[in-house]
Design a protein around this motif. Structure first.
Motif, short mmCIF file in Angstrom:
data_model
loop_
_atom_site.label_atom_id
_atom_site.label_comp_id
_atom_site.label_asym_id
_atom_site.label_seq_id
_atom_site.Cartn_x
_atom_site.Cartn_y
_atom_site.Cartn_z
N UNK A 236 0.83 -1.20 0.00
CA UNK A 236 0.00 0.00 0.00
C UNK A 236 0.87 1.25 0.00
N UNK A 237 0.60 2.15 -0.93
CA UNK A 237 1.36 3.38 -0.98
C UNK A 237 1.02 4.27 0.21
N UNK A 238 1.98 5.09 0.68
CA UNK A 238 1.66 6.00 1.78
C UNK A 238 0.66 7.03 1.33
N UNK A 239 -0.06 7.58 2.32
CA UNK A 239 -1.05 8.60 2.02
C UNK A 239 -0.37 9.84 1.47
N UNK A 240 -0.86 10.35 0.36
CA UNK A 240 -0.32 11.56 -0.23
C UNK A 240 -0.82 12.76 0.55
N UNK A 241 0.09 13.66 0.87
CA UNK A 241 -0.30 14.83 1.64
C UNK A 241 -1.33 15.68 0.92
N UNK A 242 -1.31 15.68 -0.43
CA UNK A 242 -2.21 16.58 -1.14
C UNK A 242 -3.67 16.20 -0.96
N UNK A 243 -3.94 14.90 -0.76
CA UNK A 243 -5.33 14.50 -0.55
C UNK A 243 -5.87 15.07 0.75
N UNK A 244 -5.13 14.87 1.84
CA UNK A 244 -5.55 15.41 3.13
C UNK A 244 -5.58 16.93 3.06
N UNK A 245 -4.61 17.52 2.38
CA UNK A 245 -4.58 18.97 2.27
C UNK A 245 -5.83 19.50 1.59
N UNK A 246 -6.26 18.83 0.53
CA UNK A 246 -7.45 19.29 -0.20
C UNK A 246 -8.72 19.13 0.64
N UNK A 247 -8.84 18.00 1.32
CA UNK A 247 -10.01 17.81 2.17
C UNK A 247 -9.97 18.79 3.33
N UNK A 248 -8.77 19.02 3.88
CA UNK A 248 -8.63 20.01 4.95
C UNK A 248 -9.05 21.39 4.47
N UNK A 249 -8.68 21.72 3.24
CA UNK A 249 -9.05 23.02 2.67
C UNK A 249 -10.57 23.13 2.53
N UNK A 250 -11.21 22.03 2.12
CA UNK A 250 -12.66 22.03 1.99
C UNK A 250 -13.34 22.20 3.34
N UNK A 251 -12.83 21.48 4.34
CA UNK A 251 -13.42 21.57 5.68
C UNK A 251 -13.19 22.95 6.28
N UNK A 252 -12.01 23.48 6.08
CA UNK A 252 -11.73 24.82 6.59
C UNK A 252 -12.64 25.85 5.91
N UNK A 253 -12.85 25.70 4.61
CA UNK A 253 -13.74 26.60 3.89
C UNK A 253 -15.15 26.51 4.45
N UNK A 254 -15.62 25.29 4.71
CA UNK A 254 -16.96 25.09 5.28
C UNK A 254 -17.06 25.76 6.64
#
Length: 303
Positions: A1-19
Motif C-alpha cells: 500500500x502506498x503511503x497517504x499523499x499529503x495533497x489528498x488530506x490537504x485538499x479535504x482540509x481546505x474544503x473543511x476549513x472553507x466550510x
C-alpha cells in the motif's frame, strides 16, 4: 500500500476549513469543490469516502455542533443570534435541526449543566470554537484503499472508441433496469443480443448533486457495425480515452462504495478527473450469477 499523499488530506482540509469559515453563509457544493480544486462530481465521492458523511450532512453537523459550543460558552448571545451565526435563516428551522441532532431544544440545552454536555460534540471545542483533527480521515482513506485492493484490480489505460446504441434514462438509478429491458427488447429481433454483447452505463449526473428525479444516465449497447434502421433508438460515438478502471465482482449495494473507492484511489495517485462522464462496462447478467453479483469495470476518464 502506498503511503497517504499529503495533497489528498490537504485538499479535504481546505474544503473543511472553507466550510467552517463560512457556516454563516449559504454553502453550495460547487463552490466548496472549486475551493478544494476538484470537480463537483468527483469531490462529493471523495468527501464521502474520507469523512463518511455527505457534504450536506457534514455542513449540518458542523452548524449544530458550533451552535452547541456557542450555547455553552457564549452566554451573551441570544439563540436567534446563534442560529444566524451558523447559517440558519429561521429560528424554527434551527430549533428543529438542533432537537433532531441532540434530542432537546437549544434553550433546554443552554439551561442544563455545561458539564453534562461538555463532550457531546463530535469534535473538541475550546472557547466556543471547533477544532478539527484529521487522523480519522487518514484512517478512512486507508480503510477505503484496503477495501479497493481486496475487491478490485485497478489500472490506468486507454479505452478505445465505442459505437453505441442507447436510450436515455432519467430518474432513480435502480430503475434503469426498465430502460435496459426496453433496449434489449429493441435489440433482440435485430440479432444484436448474444453472449458477446457488451452493455455500458454512462452516468451523466451524480445522486449526491442532482435530485433523484433529475439524475440522467444512458443505457447503452455496443455496436459492432453501423445500424441501418435505428427506429426509436439513438446512436453515438463514445470516446473515453485515458481512464482509471477498476474491475469488480460486487453486489448492487456495493456500487456506491466502489465509486467512492475509485475516487480516493484517483486522488491518492495524483489523477485529475477529465471533463468526461464516468461509465460502467458490464460483463454479465447479475441475475444469472450464483451470488447475484455484477462483473463490471467502473471507469473514470482522467486527464
Amino acid at each position: 500500500m502506498k503511503p497517504i499523499h499529503n495533497h489528498t488530506i490537504t485538499k479535504i482540509a481546505a474544503a473543511i476549513e472553507f466550510i467552517e469559515d463560512n457556516l454563516h453563509k449559504k454553502l453550495v457544493l460547487n463552490d466548496i469543490a472549486i475551493h478544494a480544486n476538484f470537480s463537483p462530481f468527483h469531490f462529493h465521492r471523495l468527501f464521502l469516502a474520507i469523512t463518511k458523511e455527505t457534504v450536506n450532512e457534514f455542513i449540518t453537523r458542523k452548524r449544530i455542533e458550533k451552535s452547541a459550543a456557542f450555547l455553552m460558552y457564549k452566554k451573551q448571545l441570544t439563540i436567534t443570534e446563534i442560529s444566524e451565526r451558523v447559517g440558519y435563516t429561521s429560528l424554527s428551522s434551527f430549533s428543529r435541526g438542533f432537537k433532531k441532532f441532540y434530542g432537546i431544544s437549544p434553550l433546554d440545552f443552554r439551561n442544563q449543566s455545561p458539564e453534562k454536555y461538555s463532550k457531546i460534540c463530535k469534535t473538541e471545542s475550546k472557547n466556543g470554537e471547533i477544532e478539527v483533527t484529521f487522523e480519522k480521515y487518514v484512517c478512512n482513506i486507508n480503510n477505503t484503499l484496503n477495501w479497493l485492493q481486496m475487491n478490485a484490480t485497478t489500472t490506468v489505460k486507454e479505452i478505445s472508441t465505442f459505437e453505441l446504441a442507447y436510450l436515455h434514462h432519467q430518474g432513480k438509478k435502480n430503475d434503469i433496469g426498465l430502460t435496459y429491458n426496453q433496449l434489449i427488447k429493441w435489440a433482440t429481433p435485430k440479432g444484436l443480443m448474444n453472449e458477446a454483447t457488451q452493455m455500458i452505463t454512462i452516468y451523466h449526473d451524480s445522486p449526491k448533486i442532482s435530485t433523484l428525479n433529475d439524475i440522467r444516465m444512458s443505457a447503452c449497447l455496443v455496436l459492432n457495425e453501423p445500424l441501418k434502421d435505428k427506429g426509436e433508438i439513438n446512436t453515438k460515438t463514445f470516446t473515453p480515452g485515458k481512464c482509471v478502471v477498476s474491475r469488480f465482482e460486487i453486489k448492487p449495494t456495493e456500487f456506491q462504495q466502489a465509486w467512492e473507492a475509485n475516487a480516493v484511489w484517483m486522488s491518492e495517485n495524483g489523477f485529475q478527473k477529465a471533463d468526461k462522464t464516468p461509465f460502467a462496462i458490464h460483463y454479465n447478467n447479475a441475475a444469472l450469477h450464483p451470488e447475484g453479483k455484477f462483473i463490471v469495470d467502473l471507469c473514470f476518464p482522467v486527464e
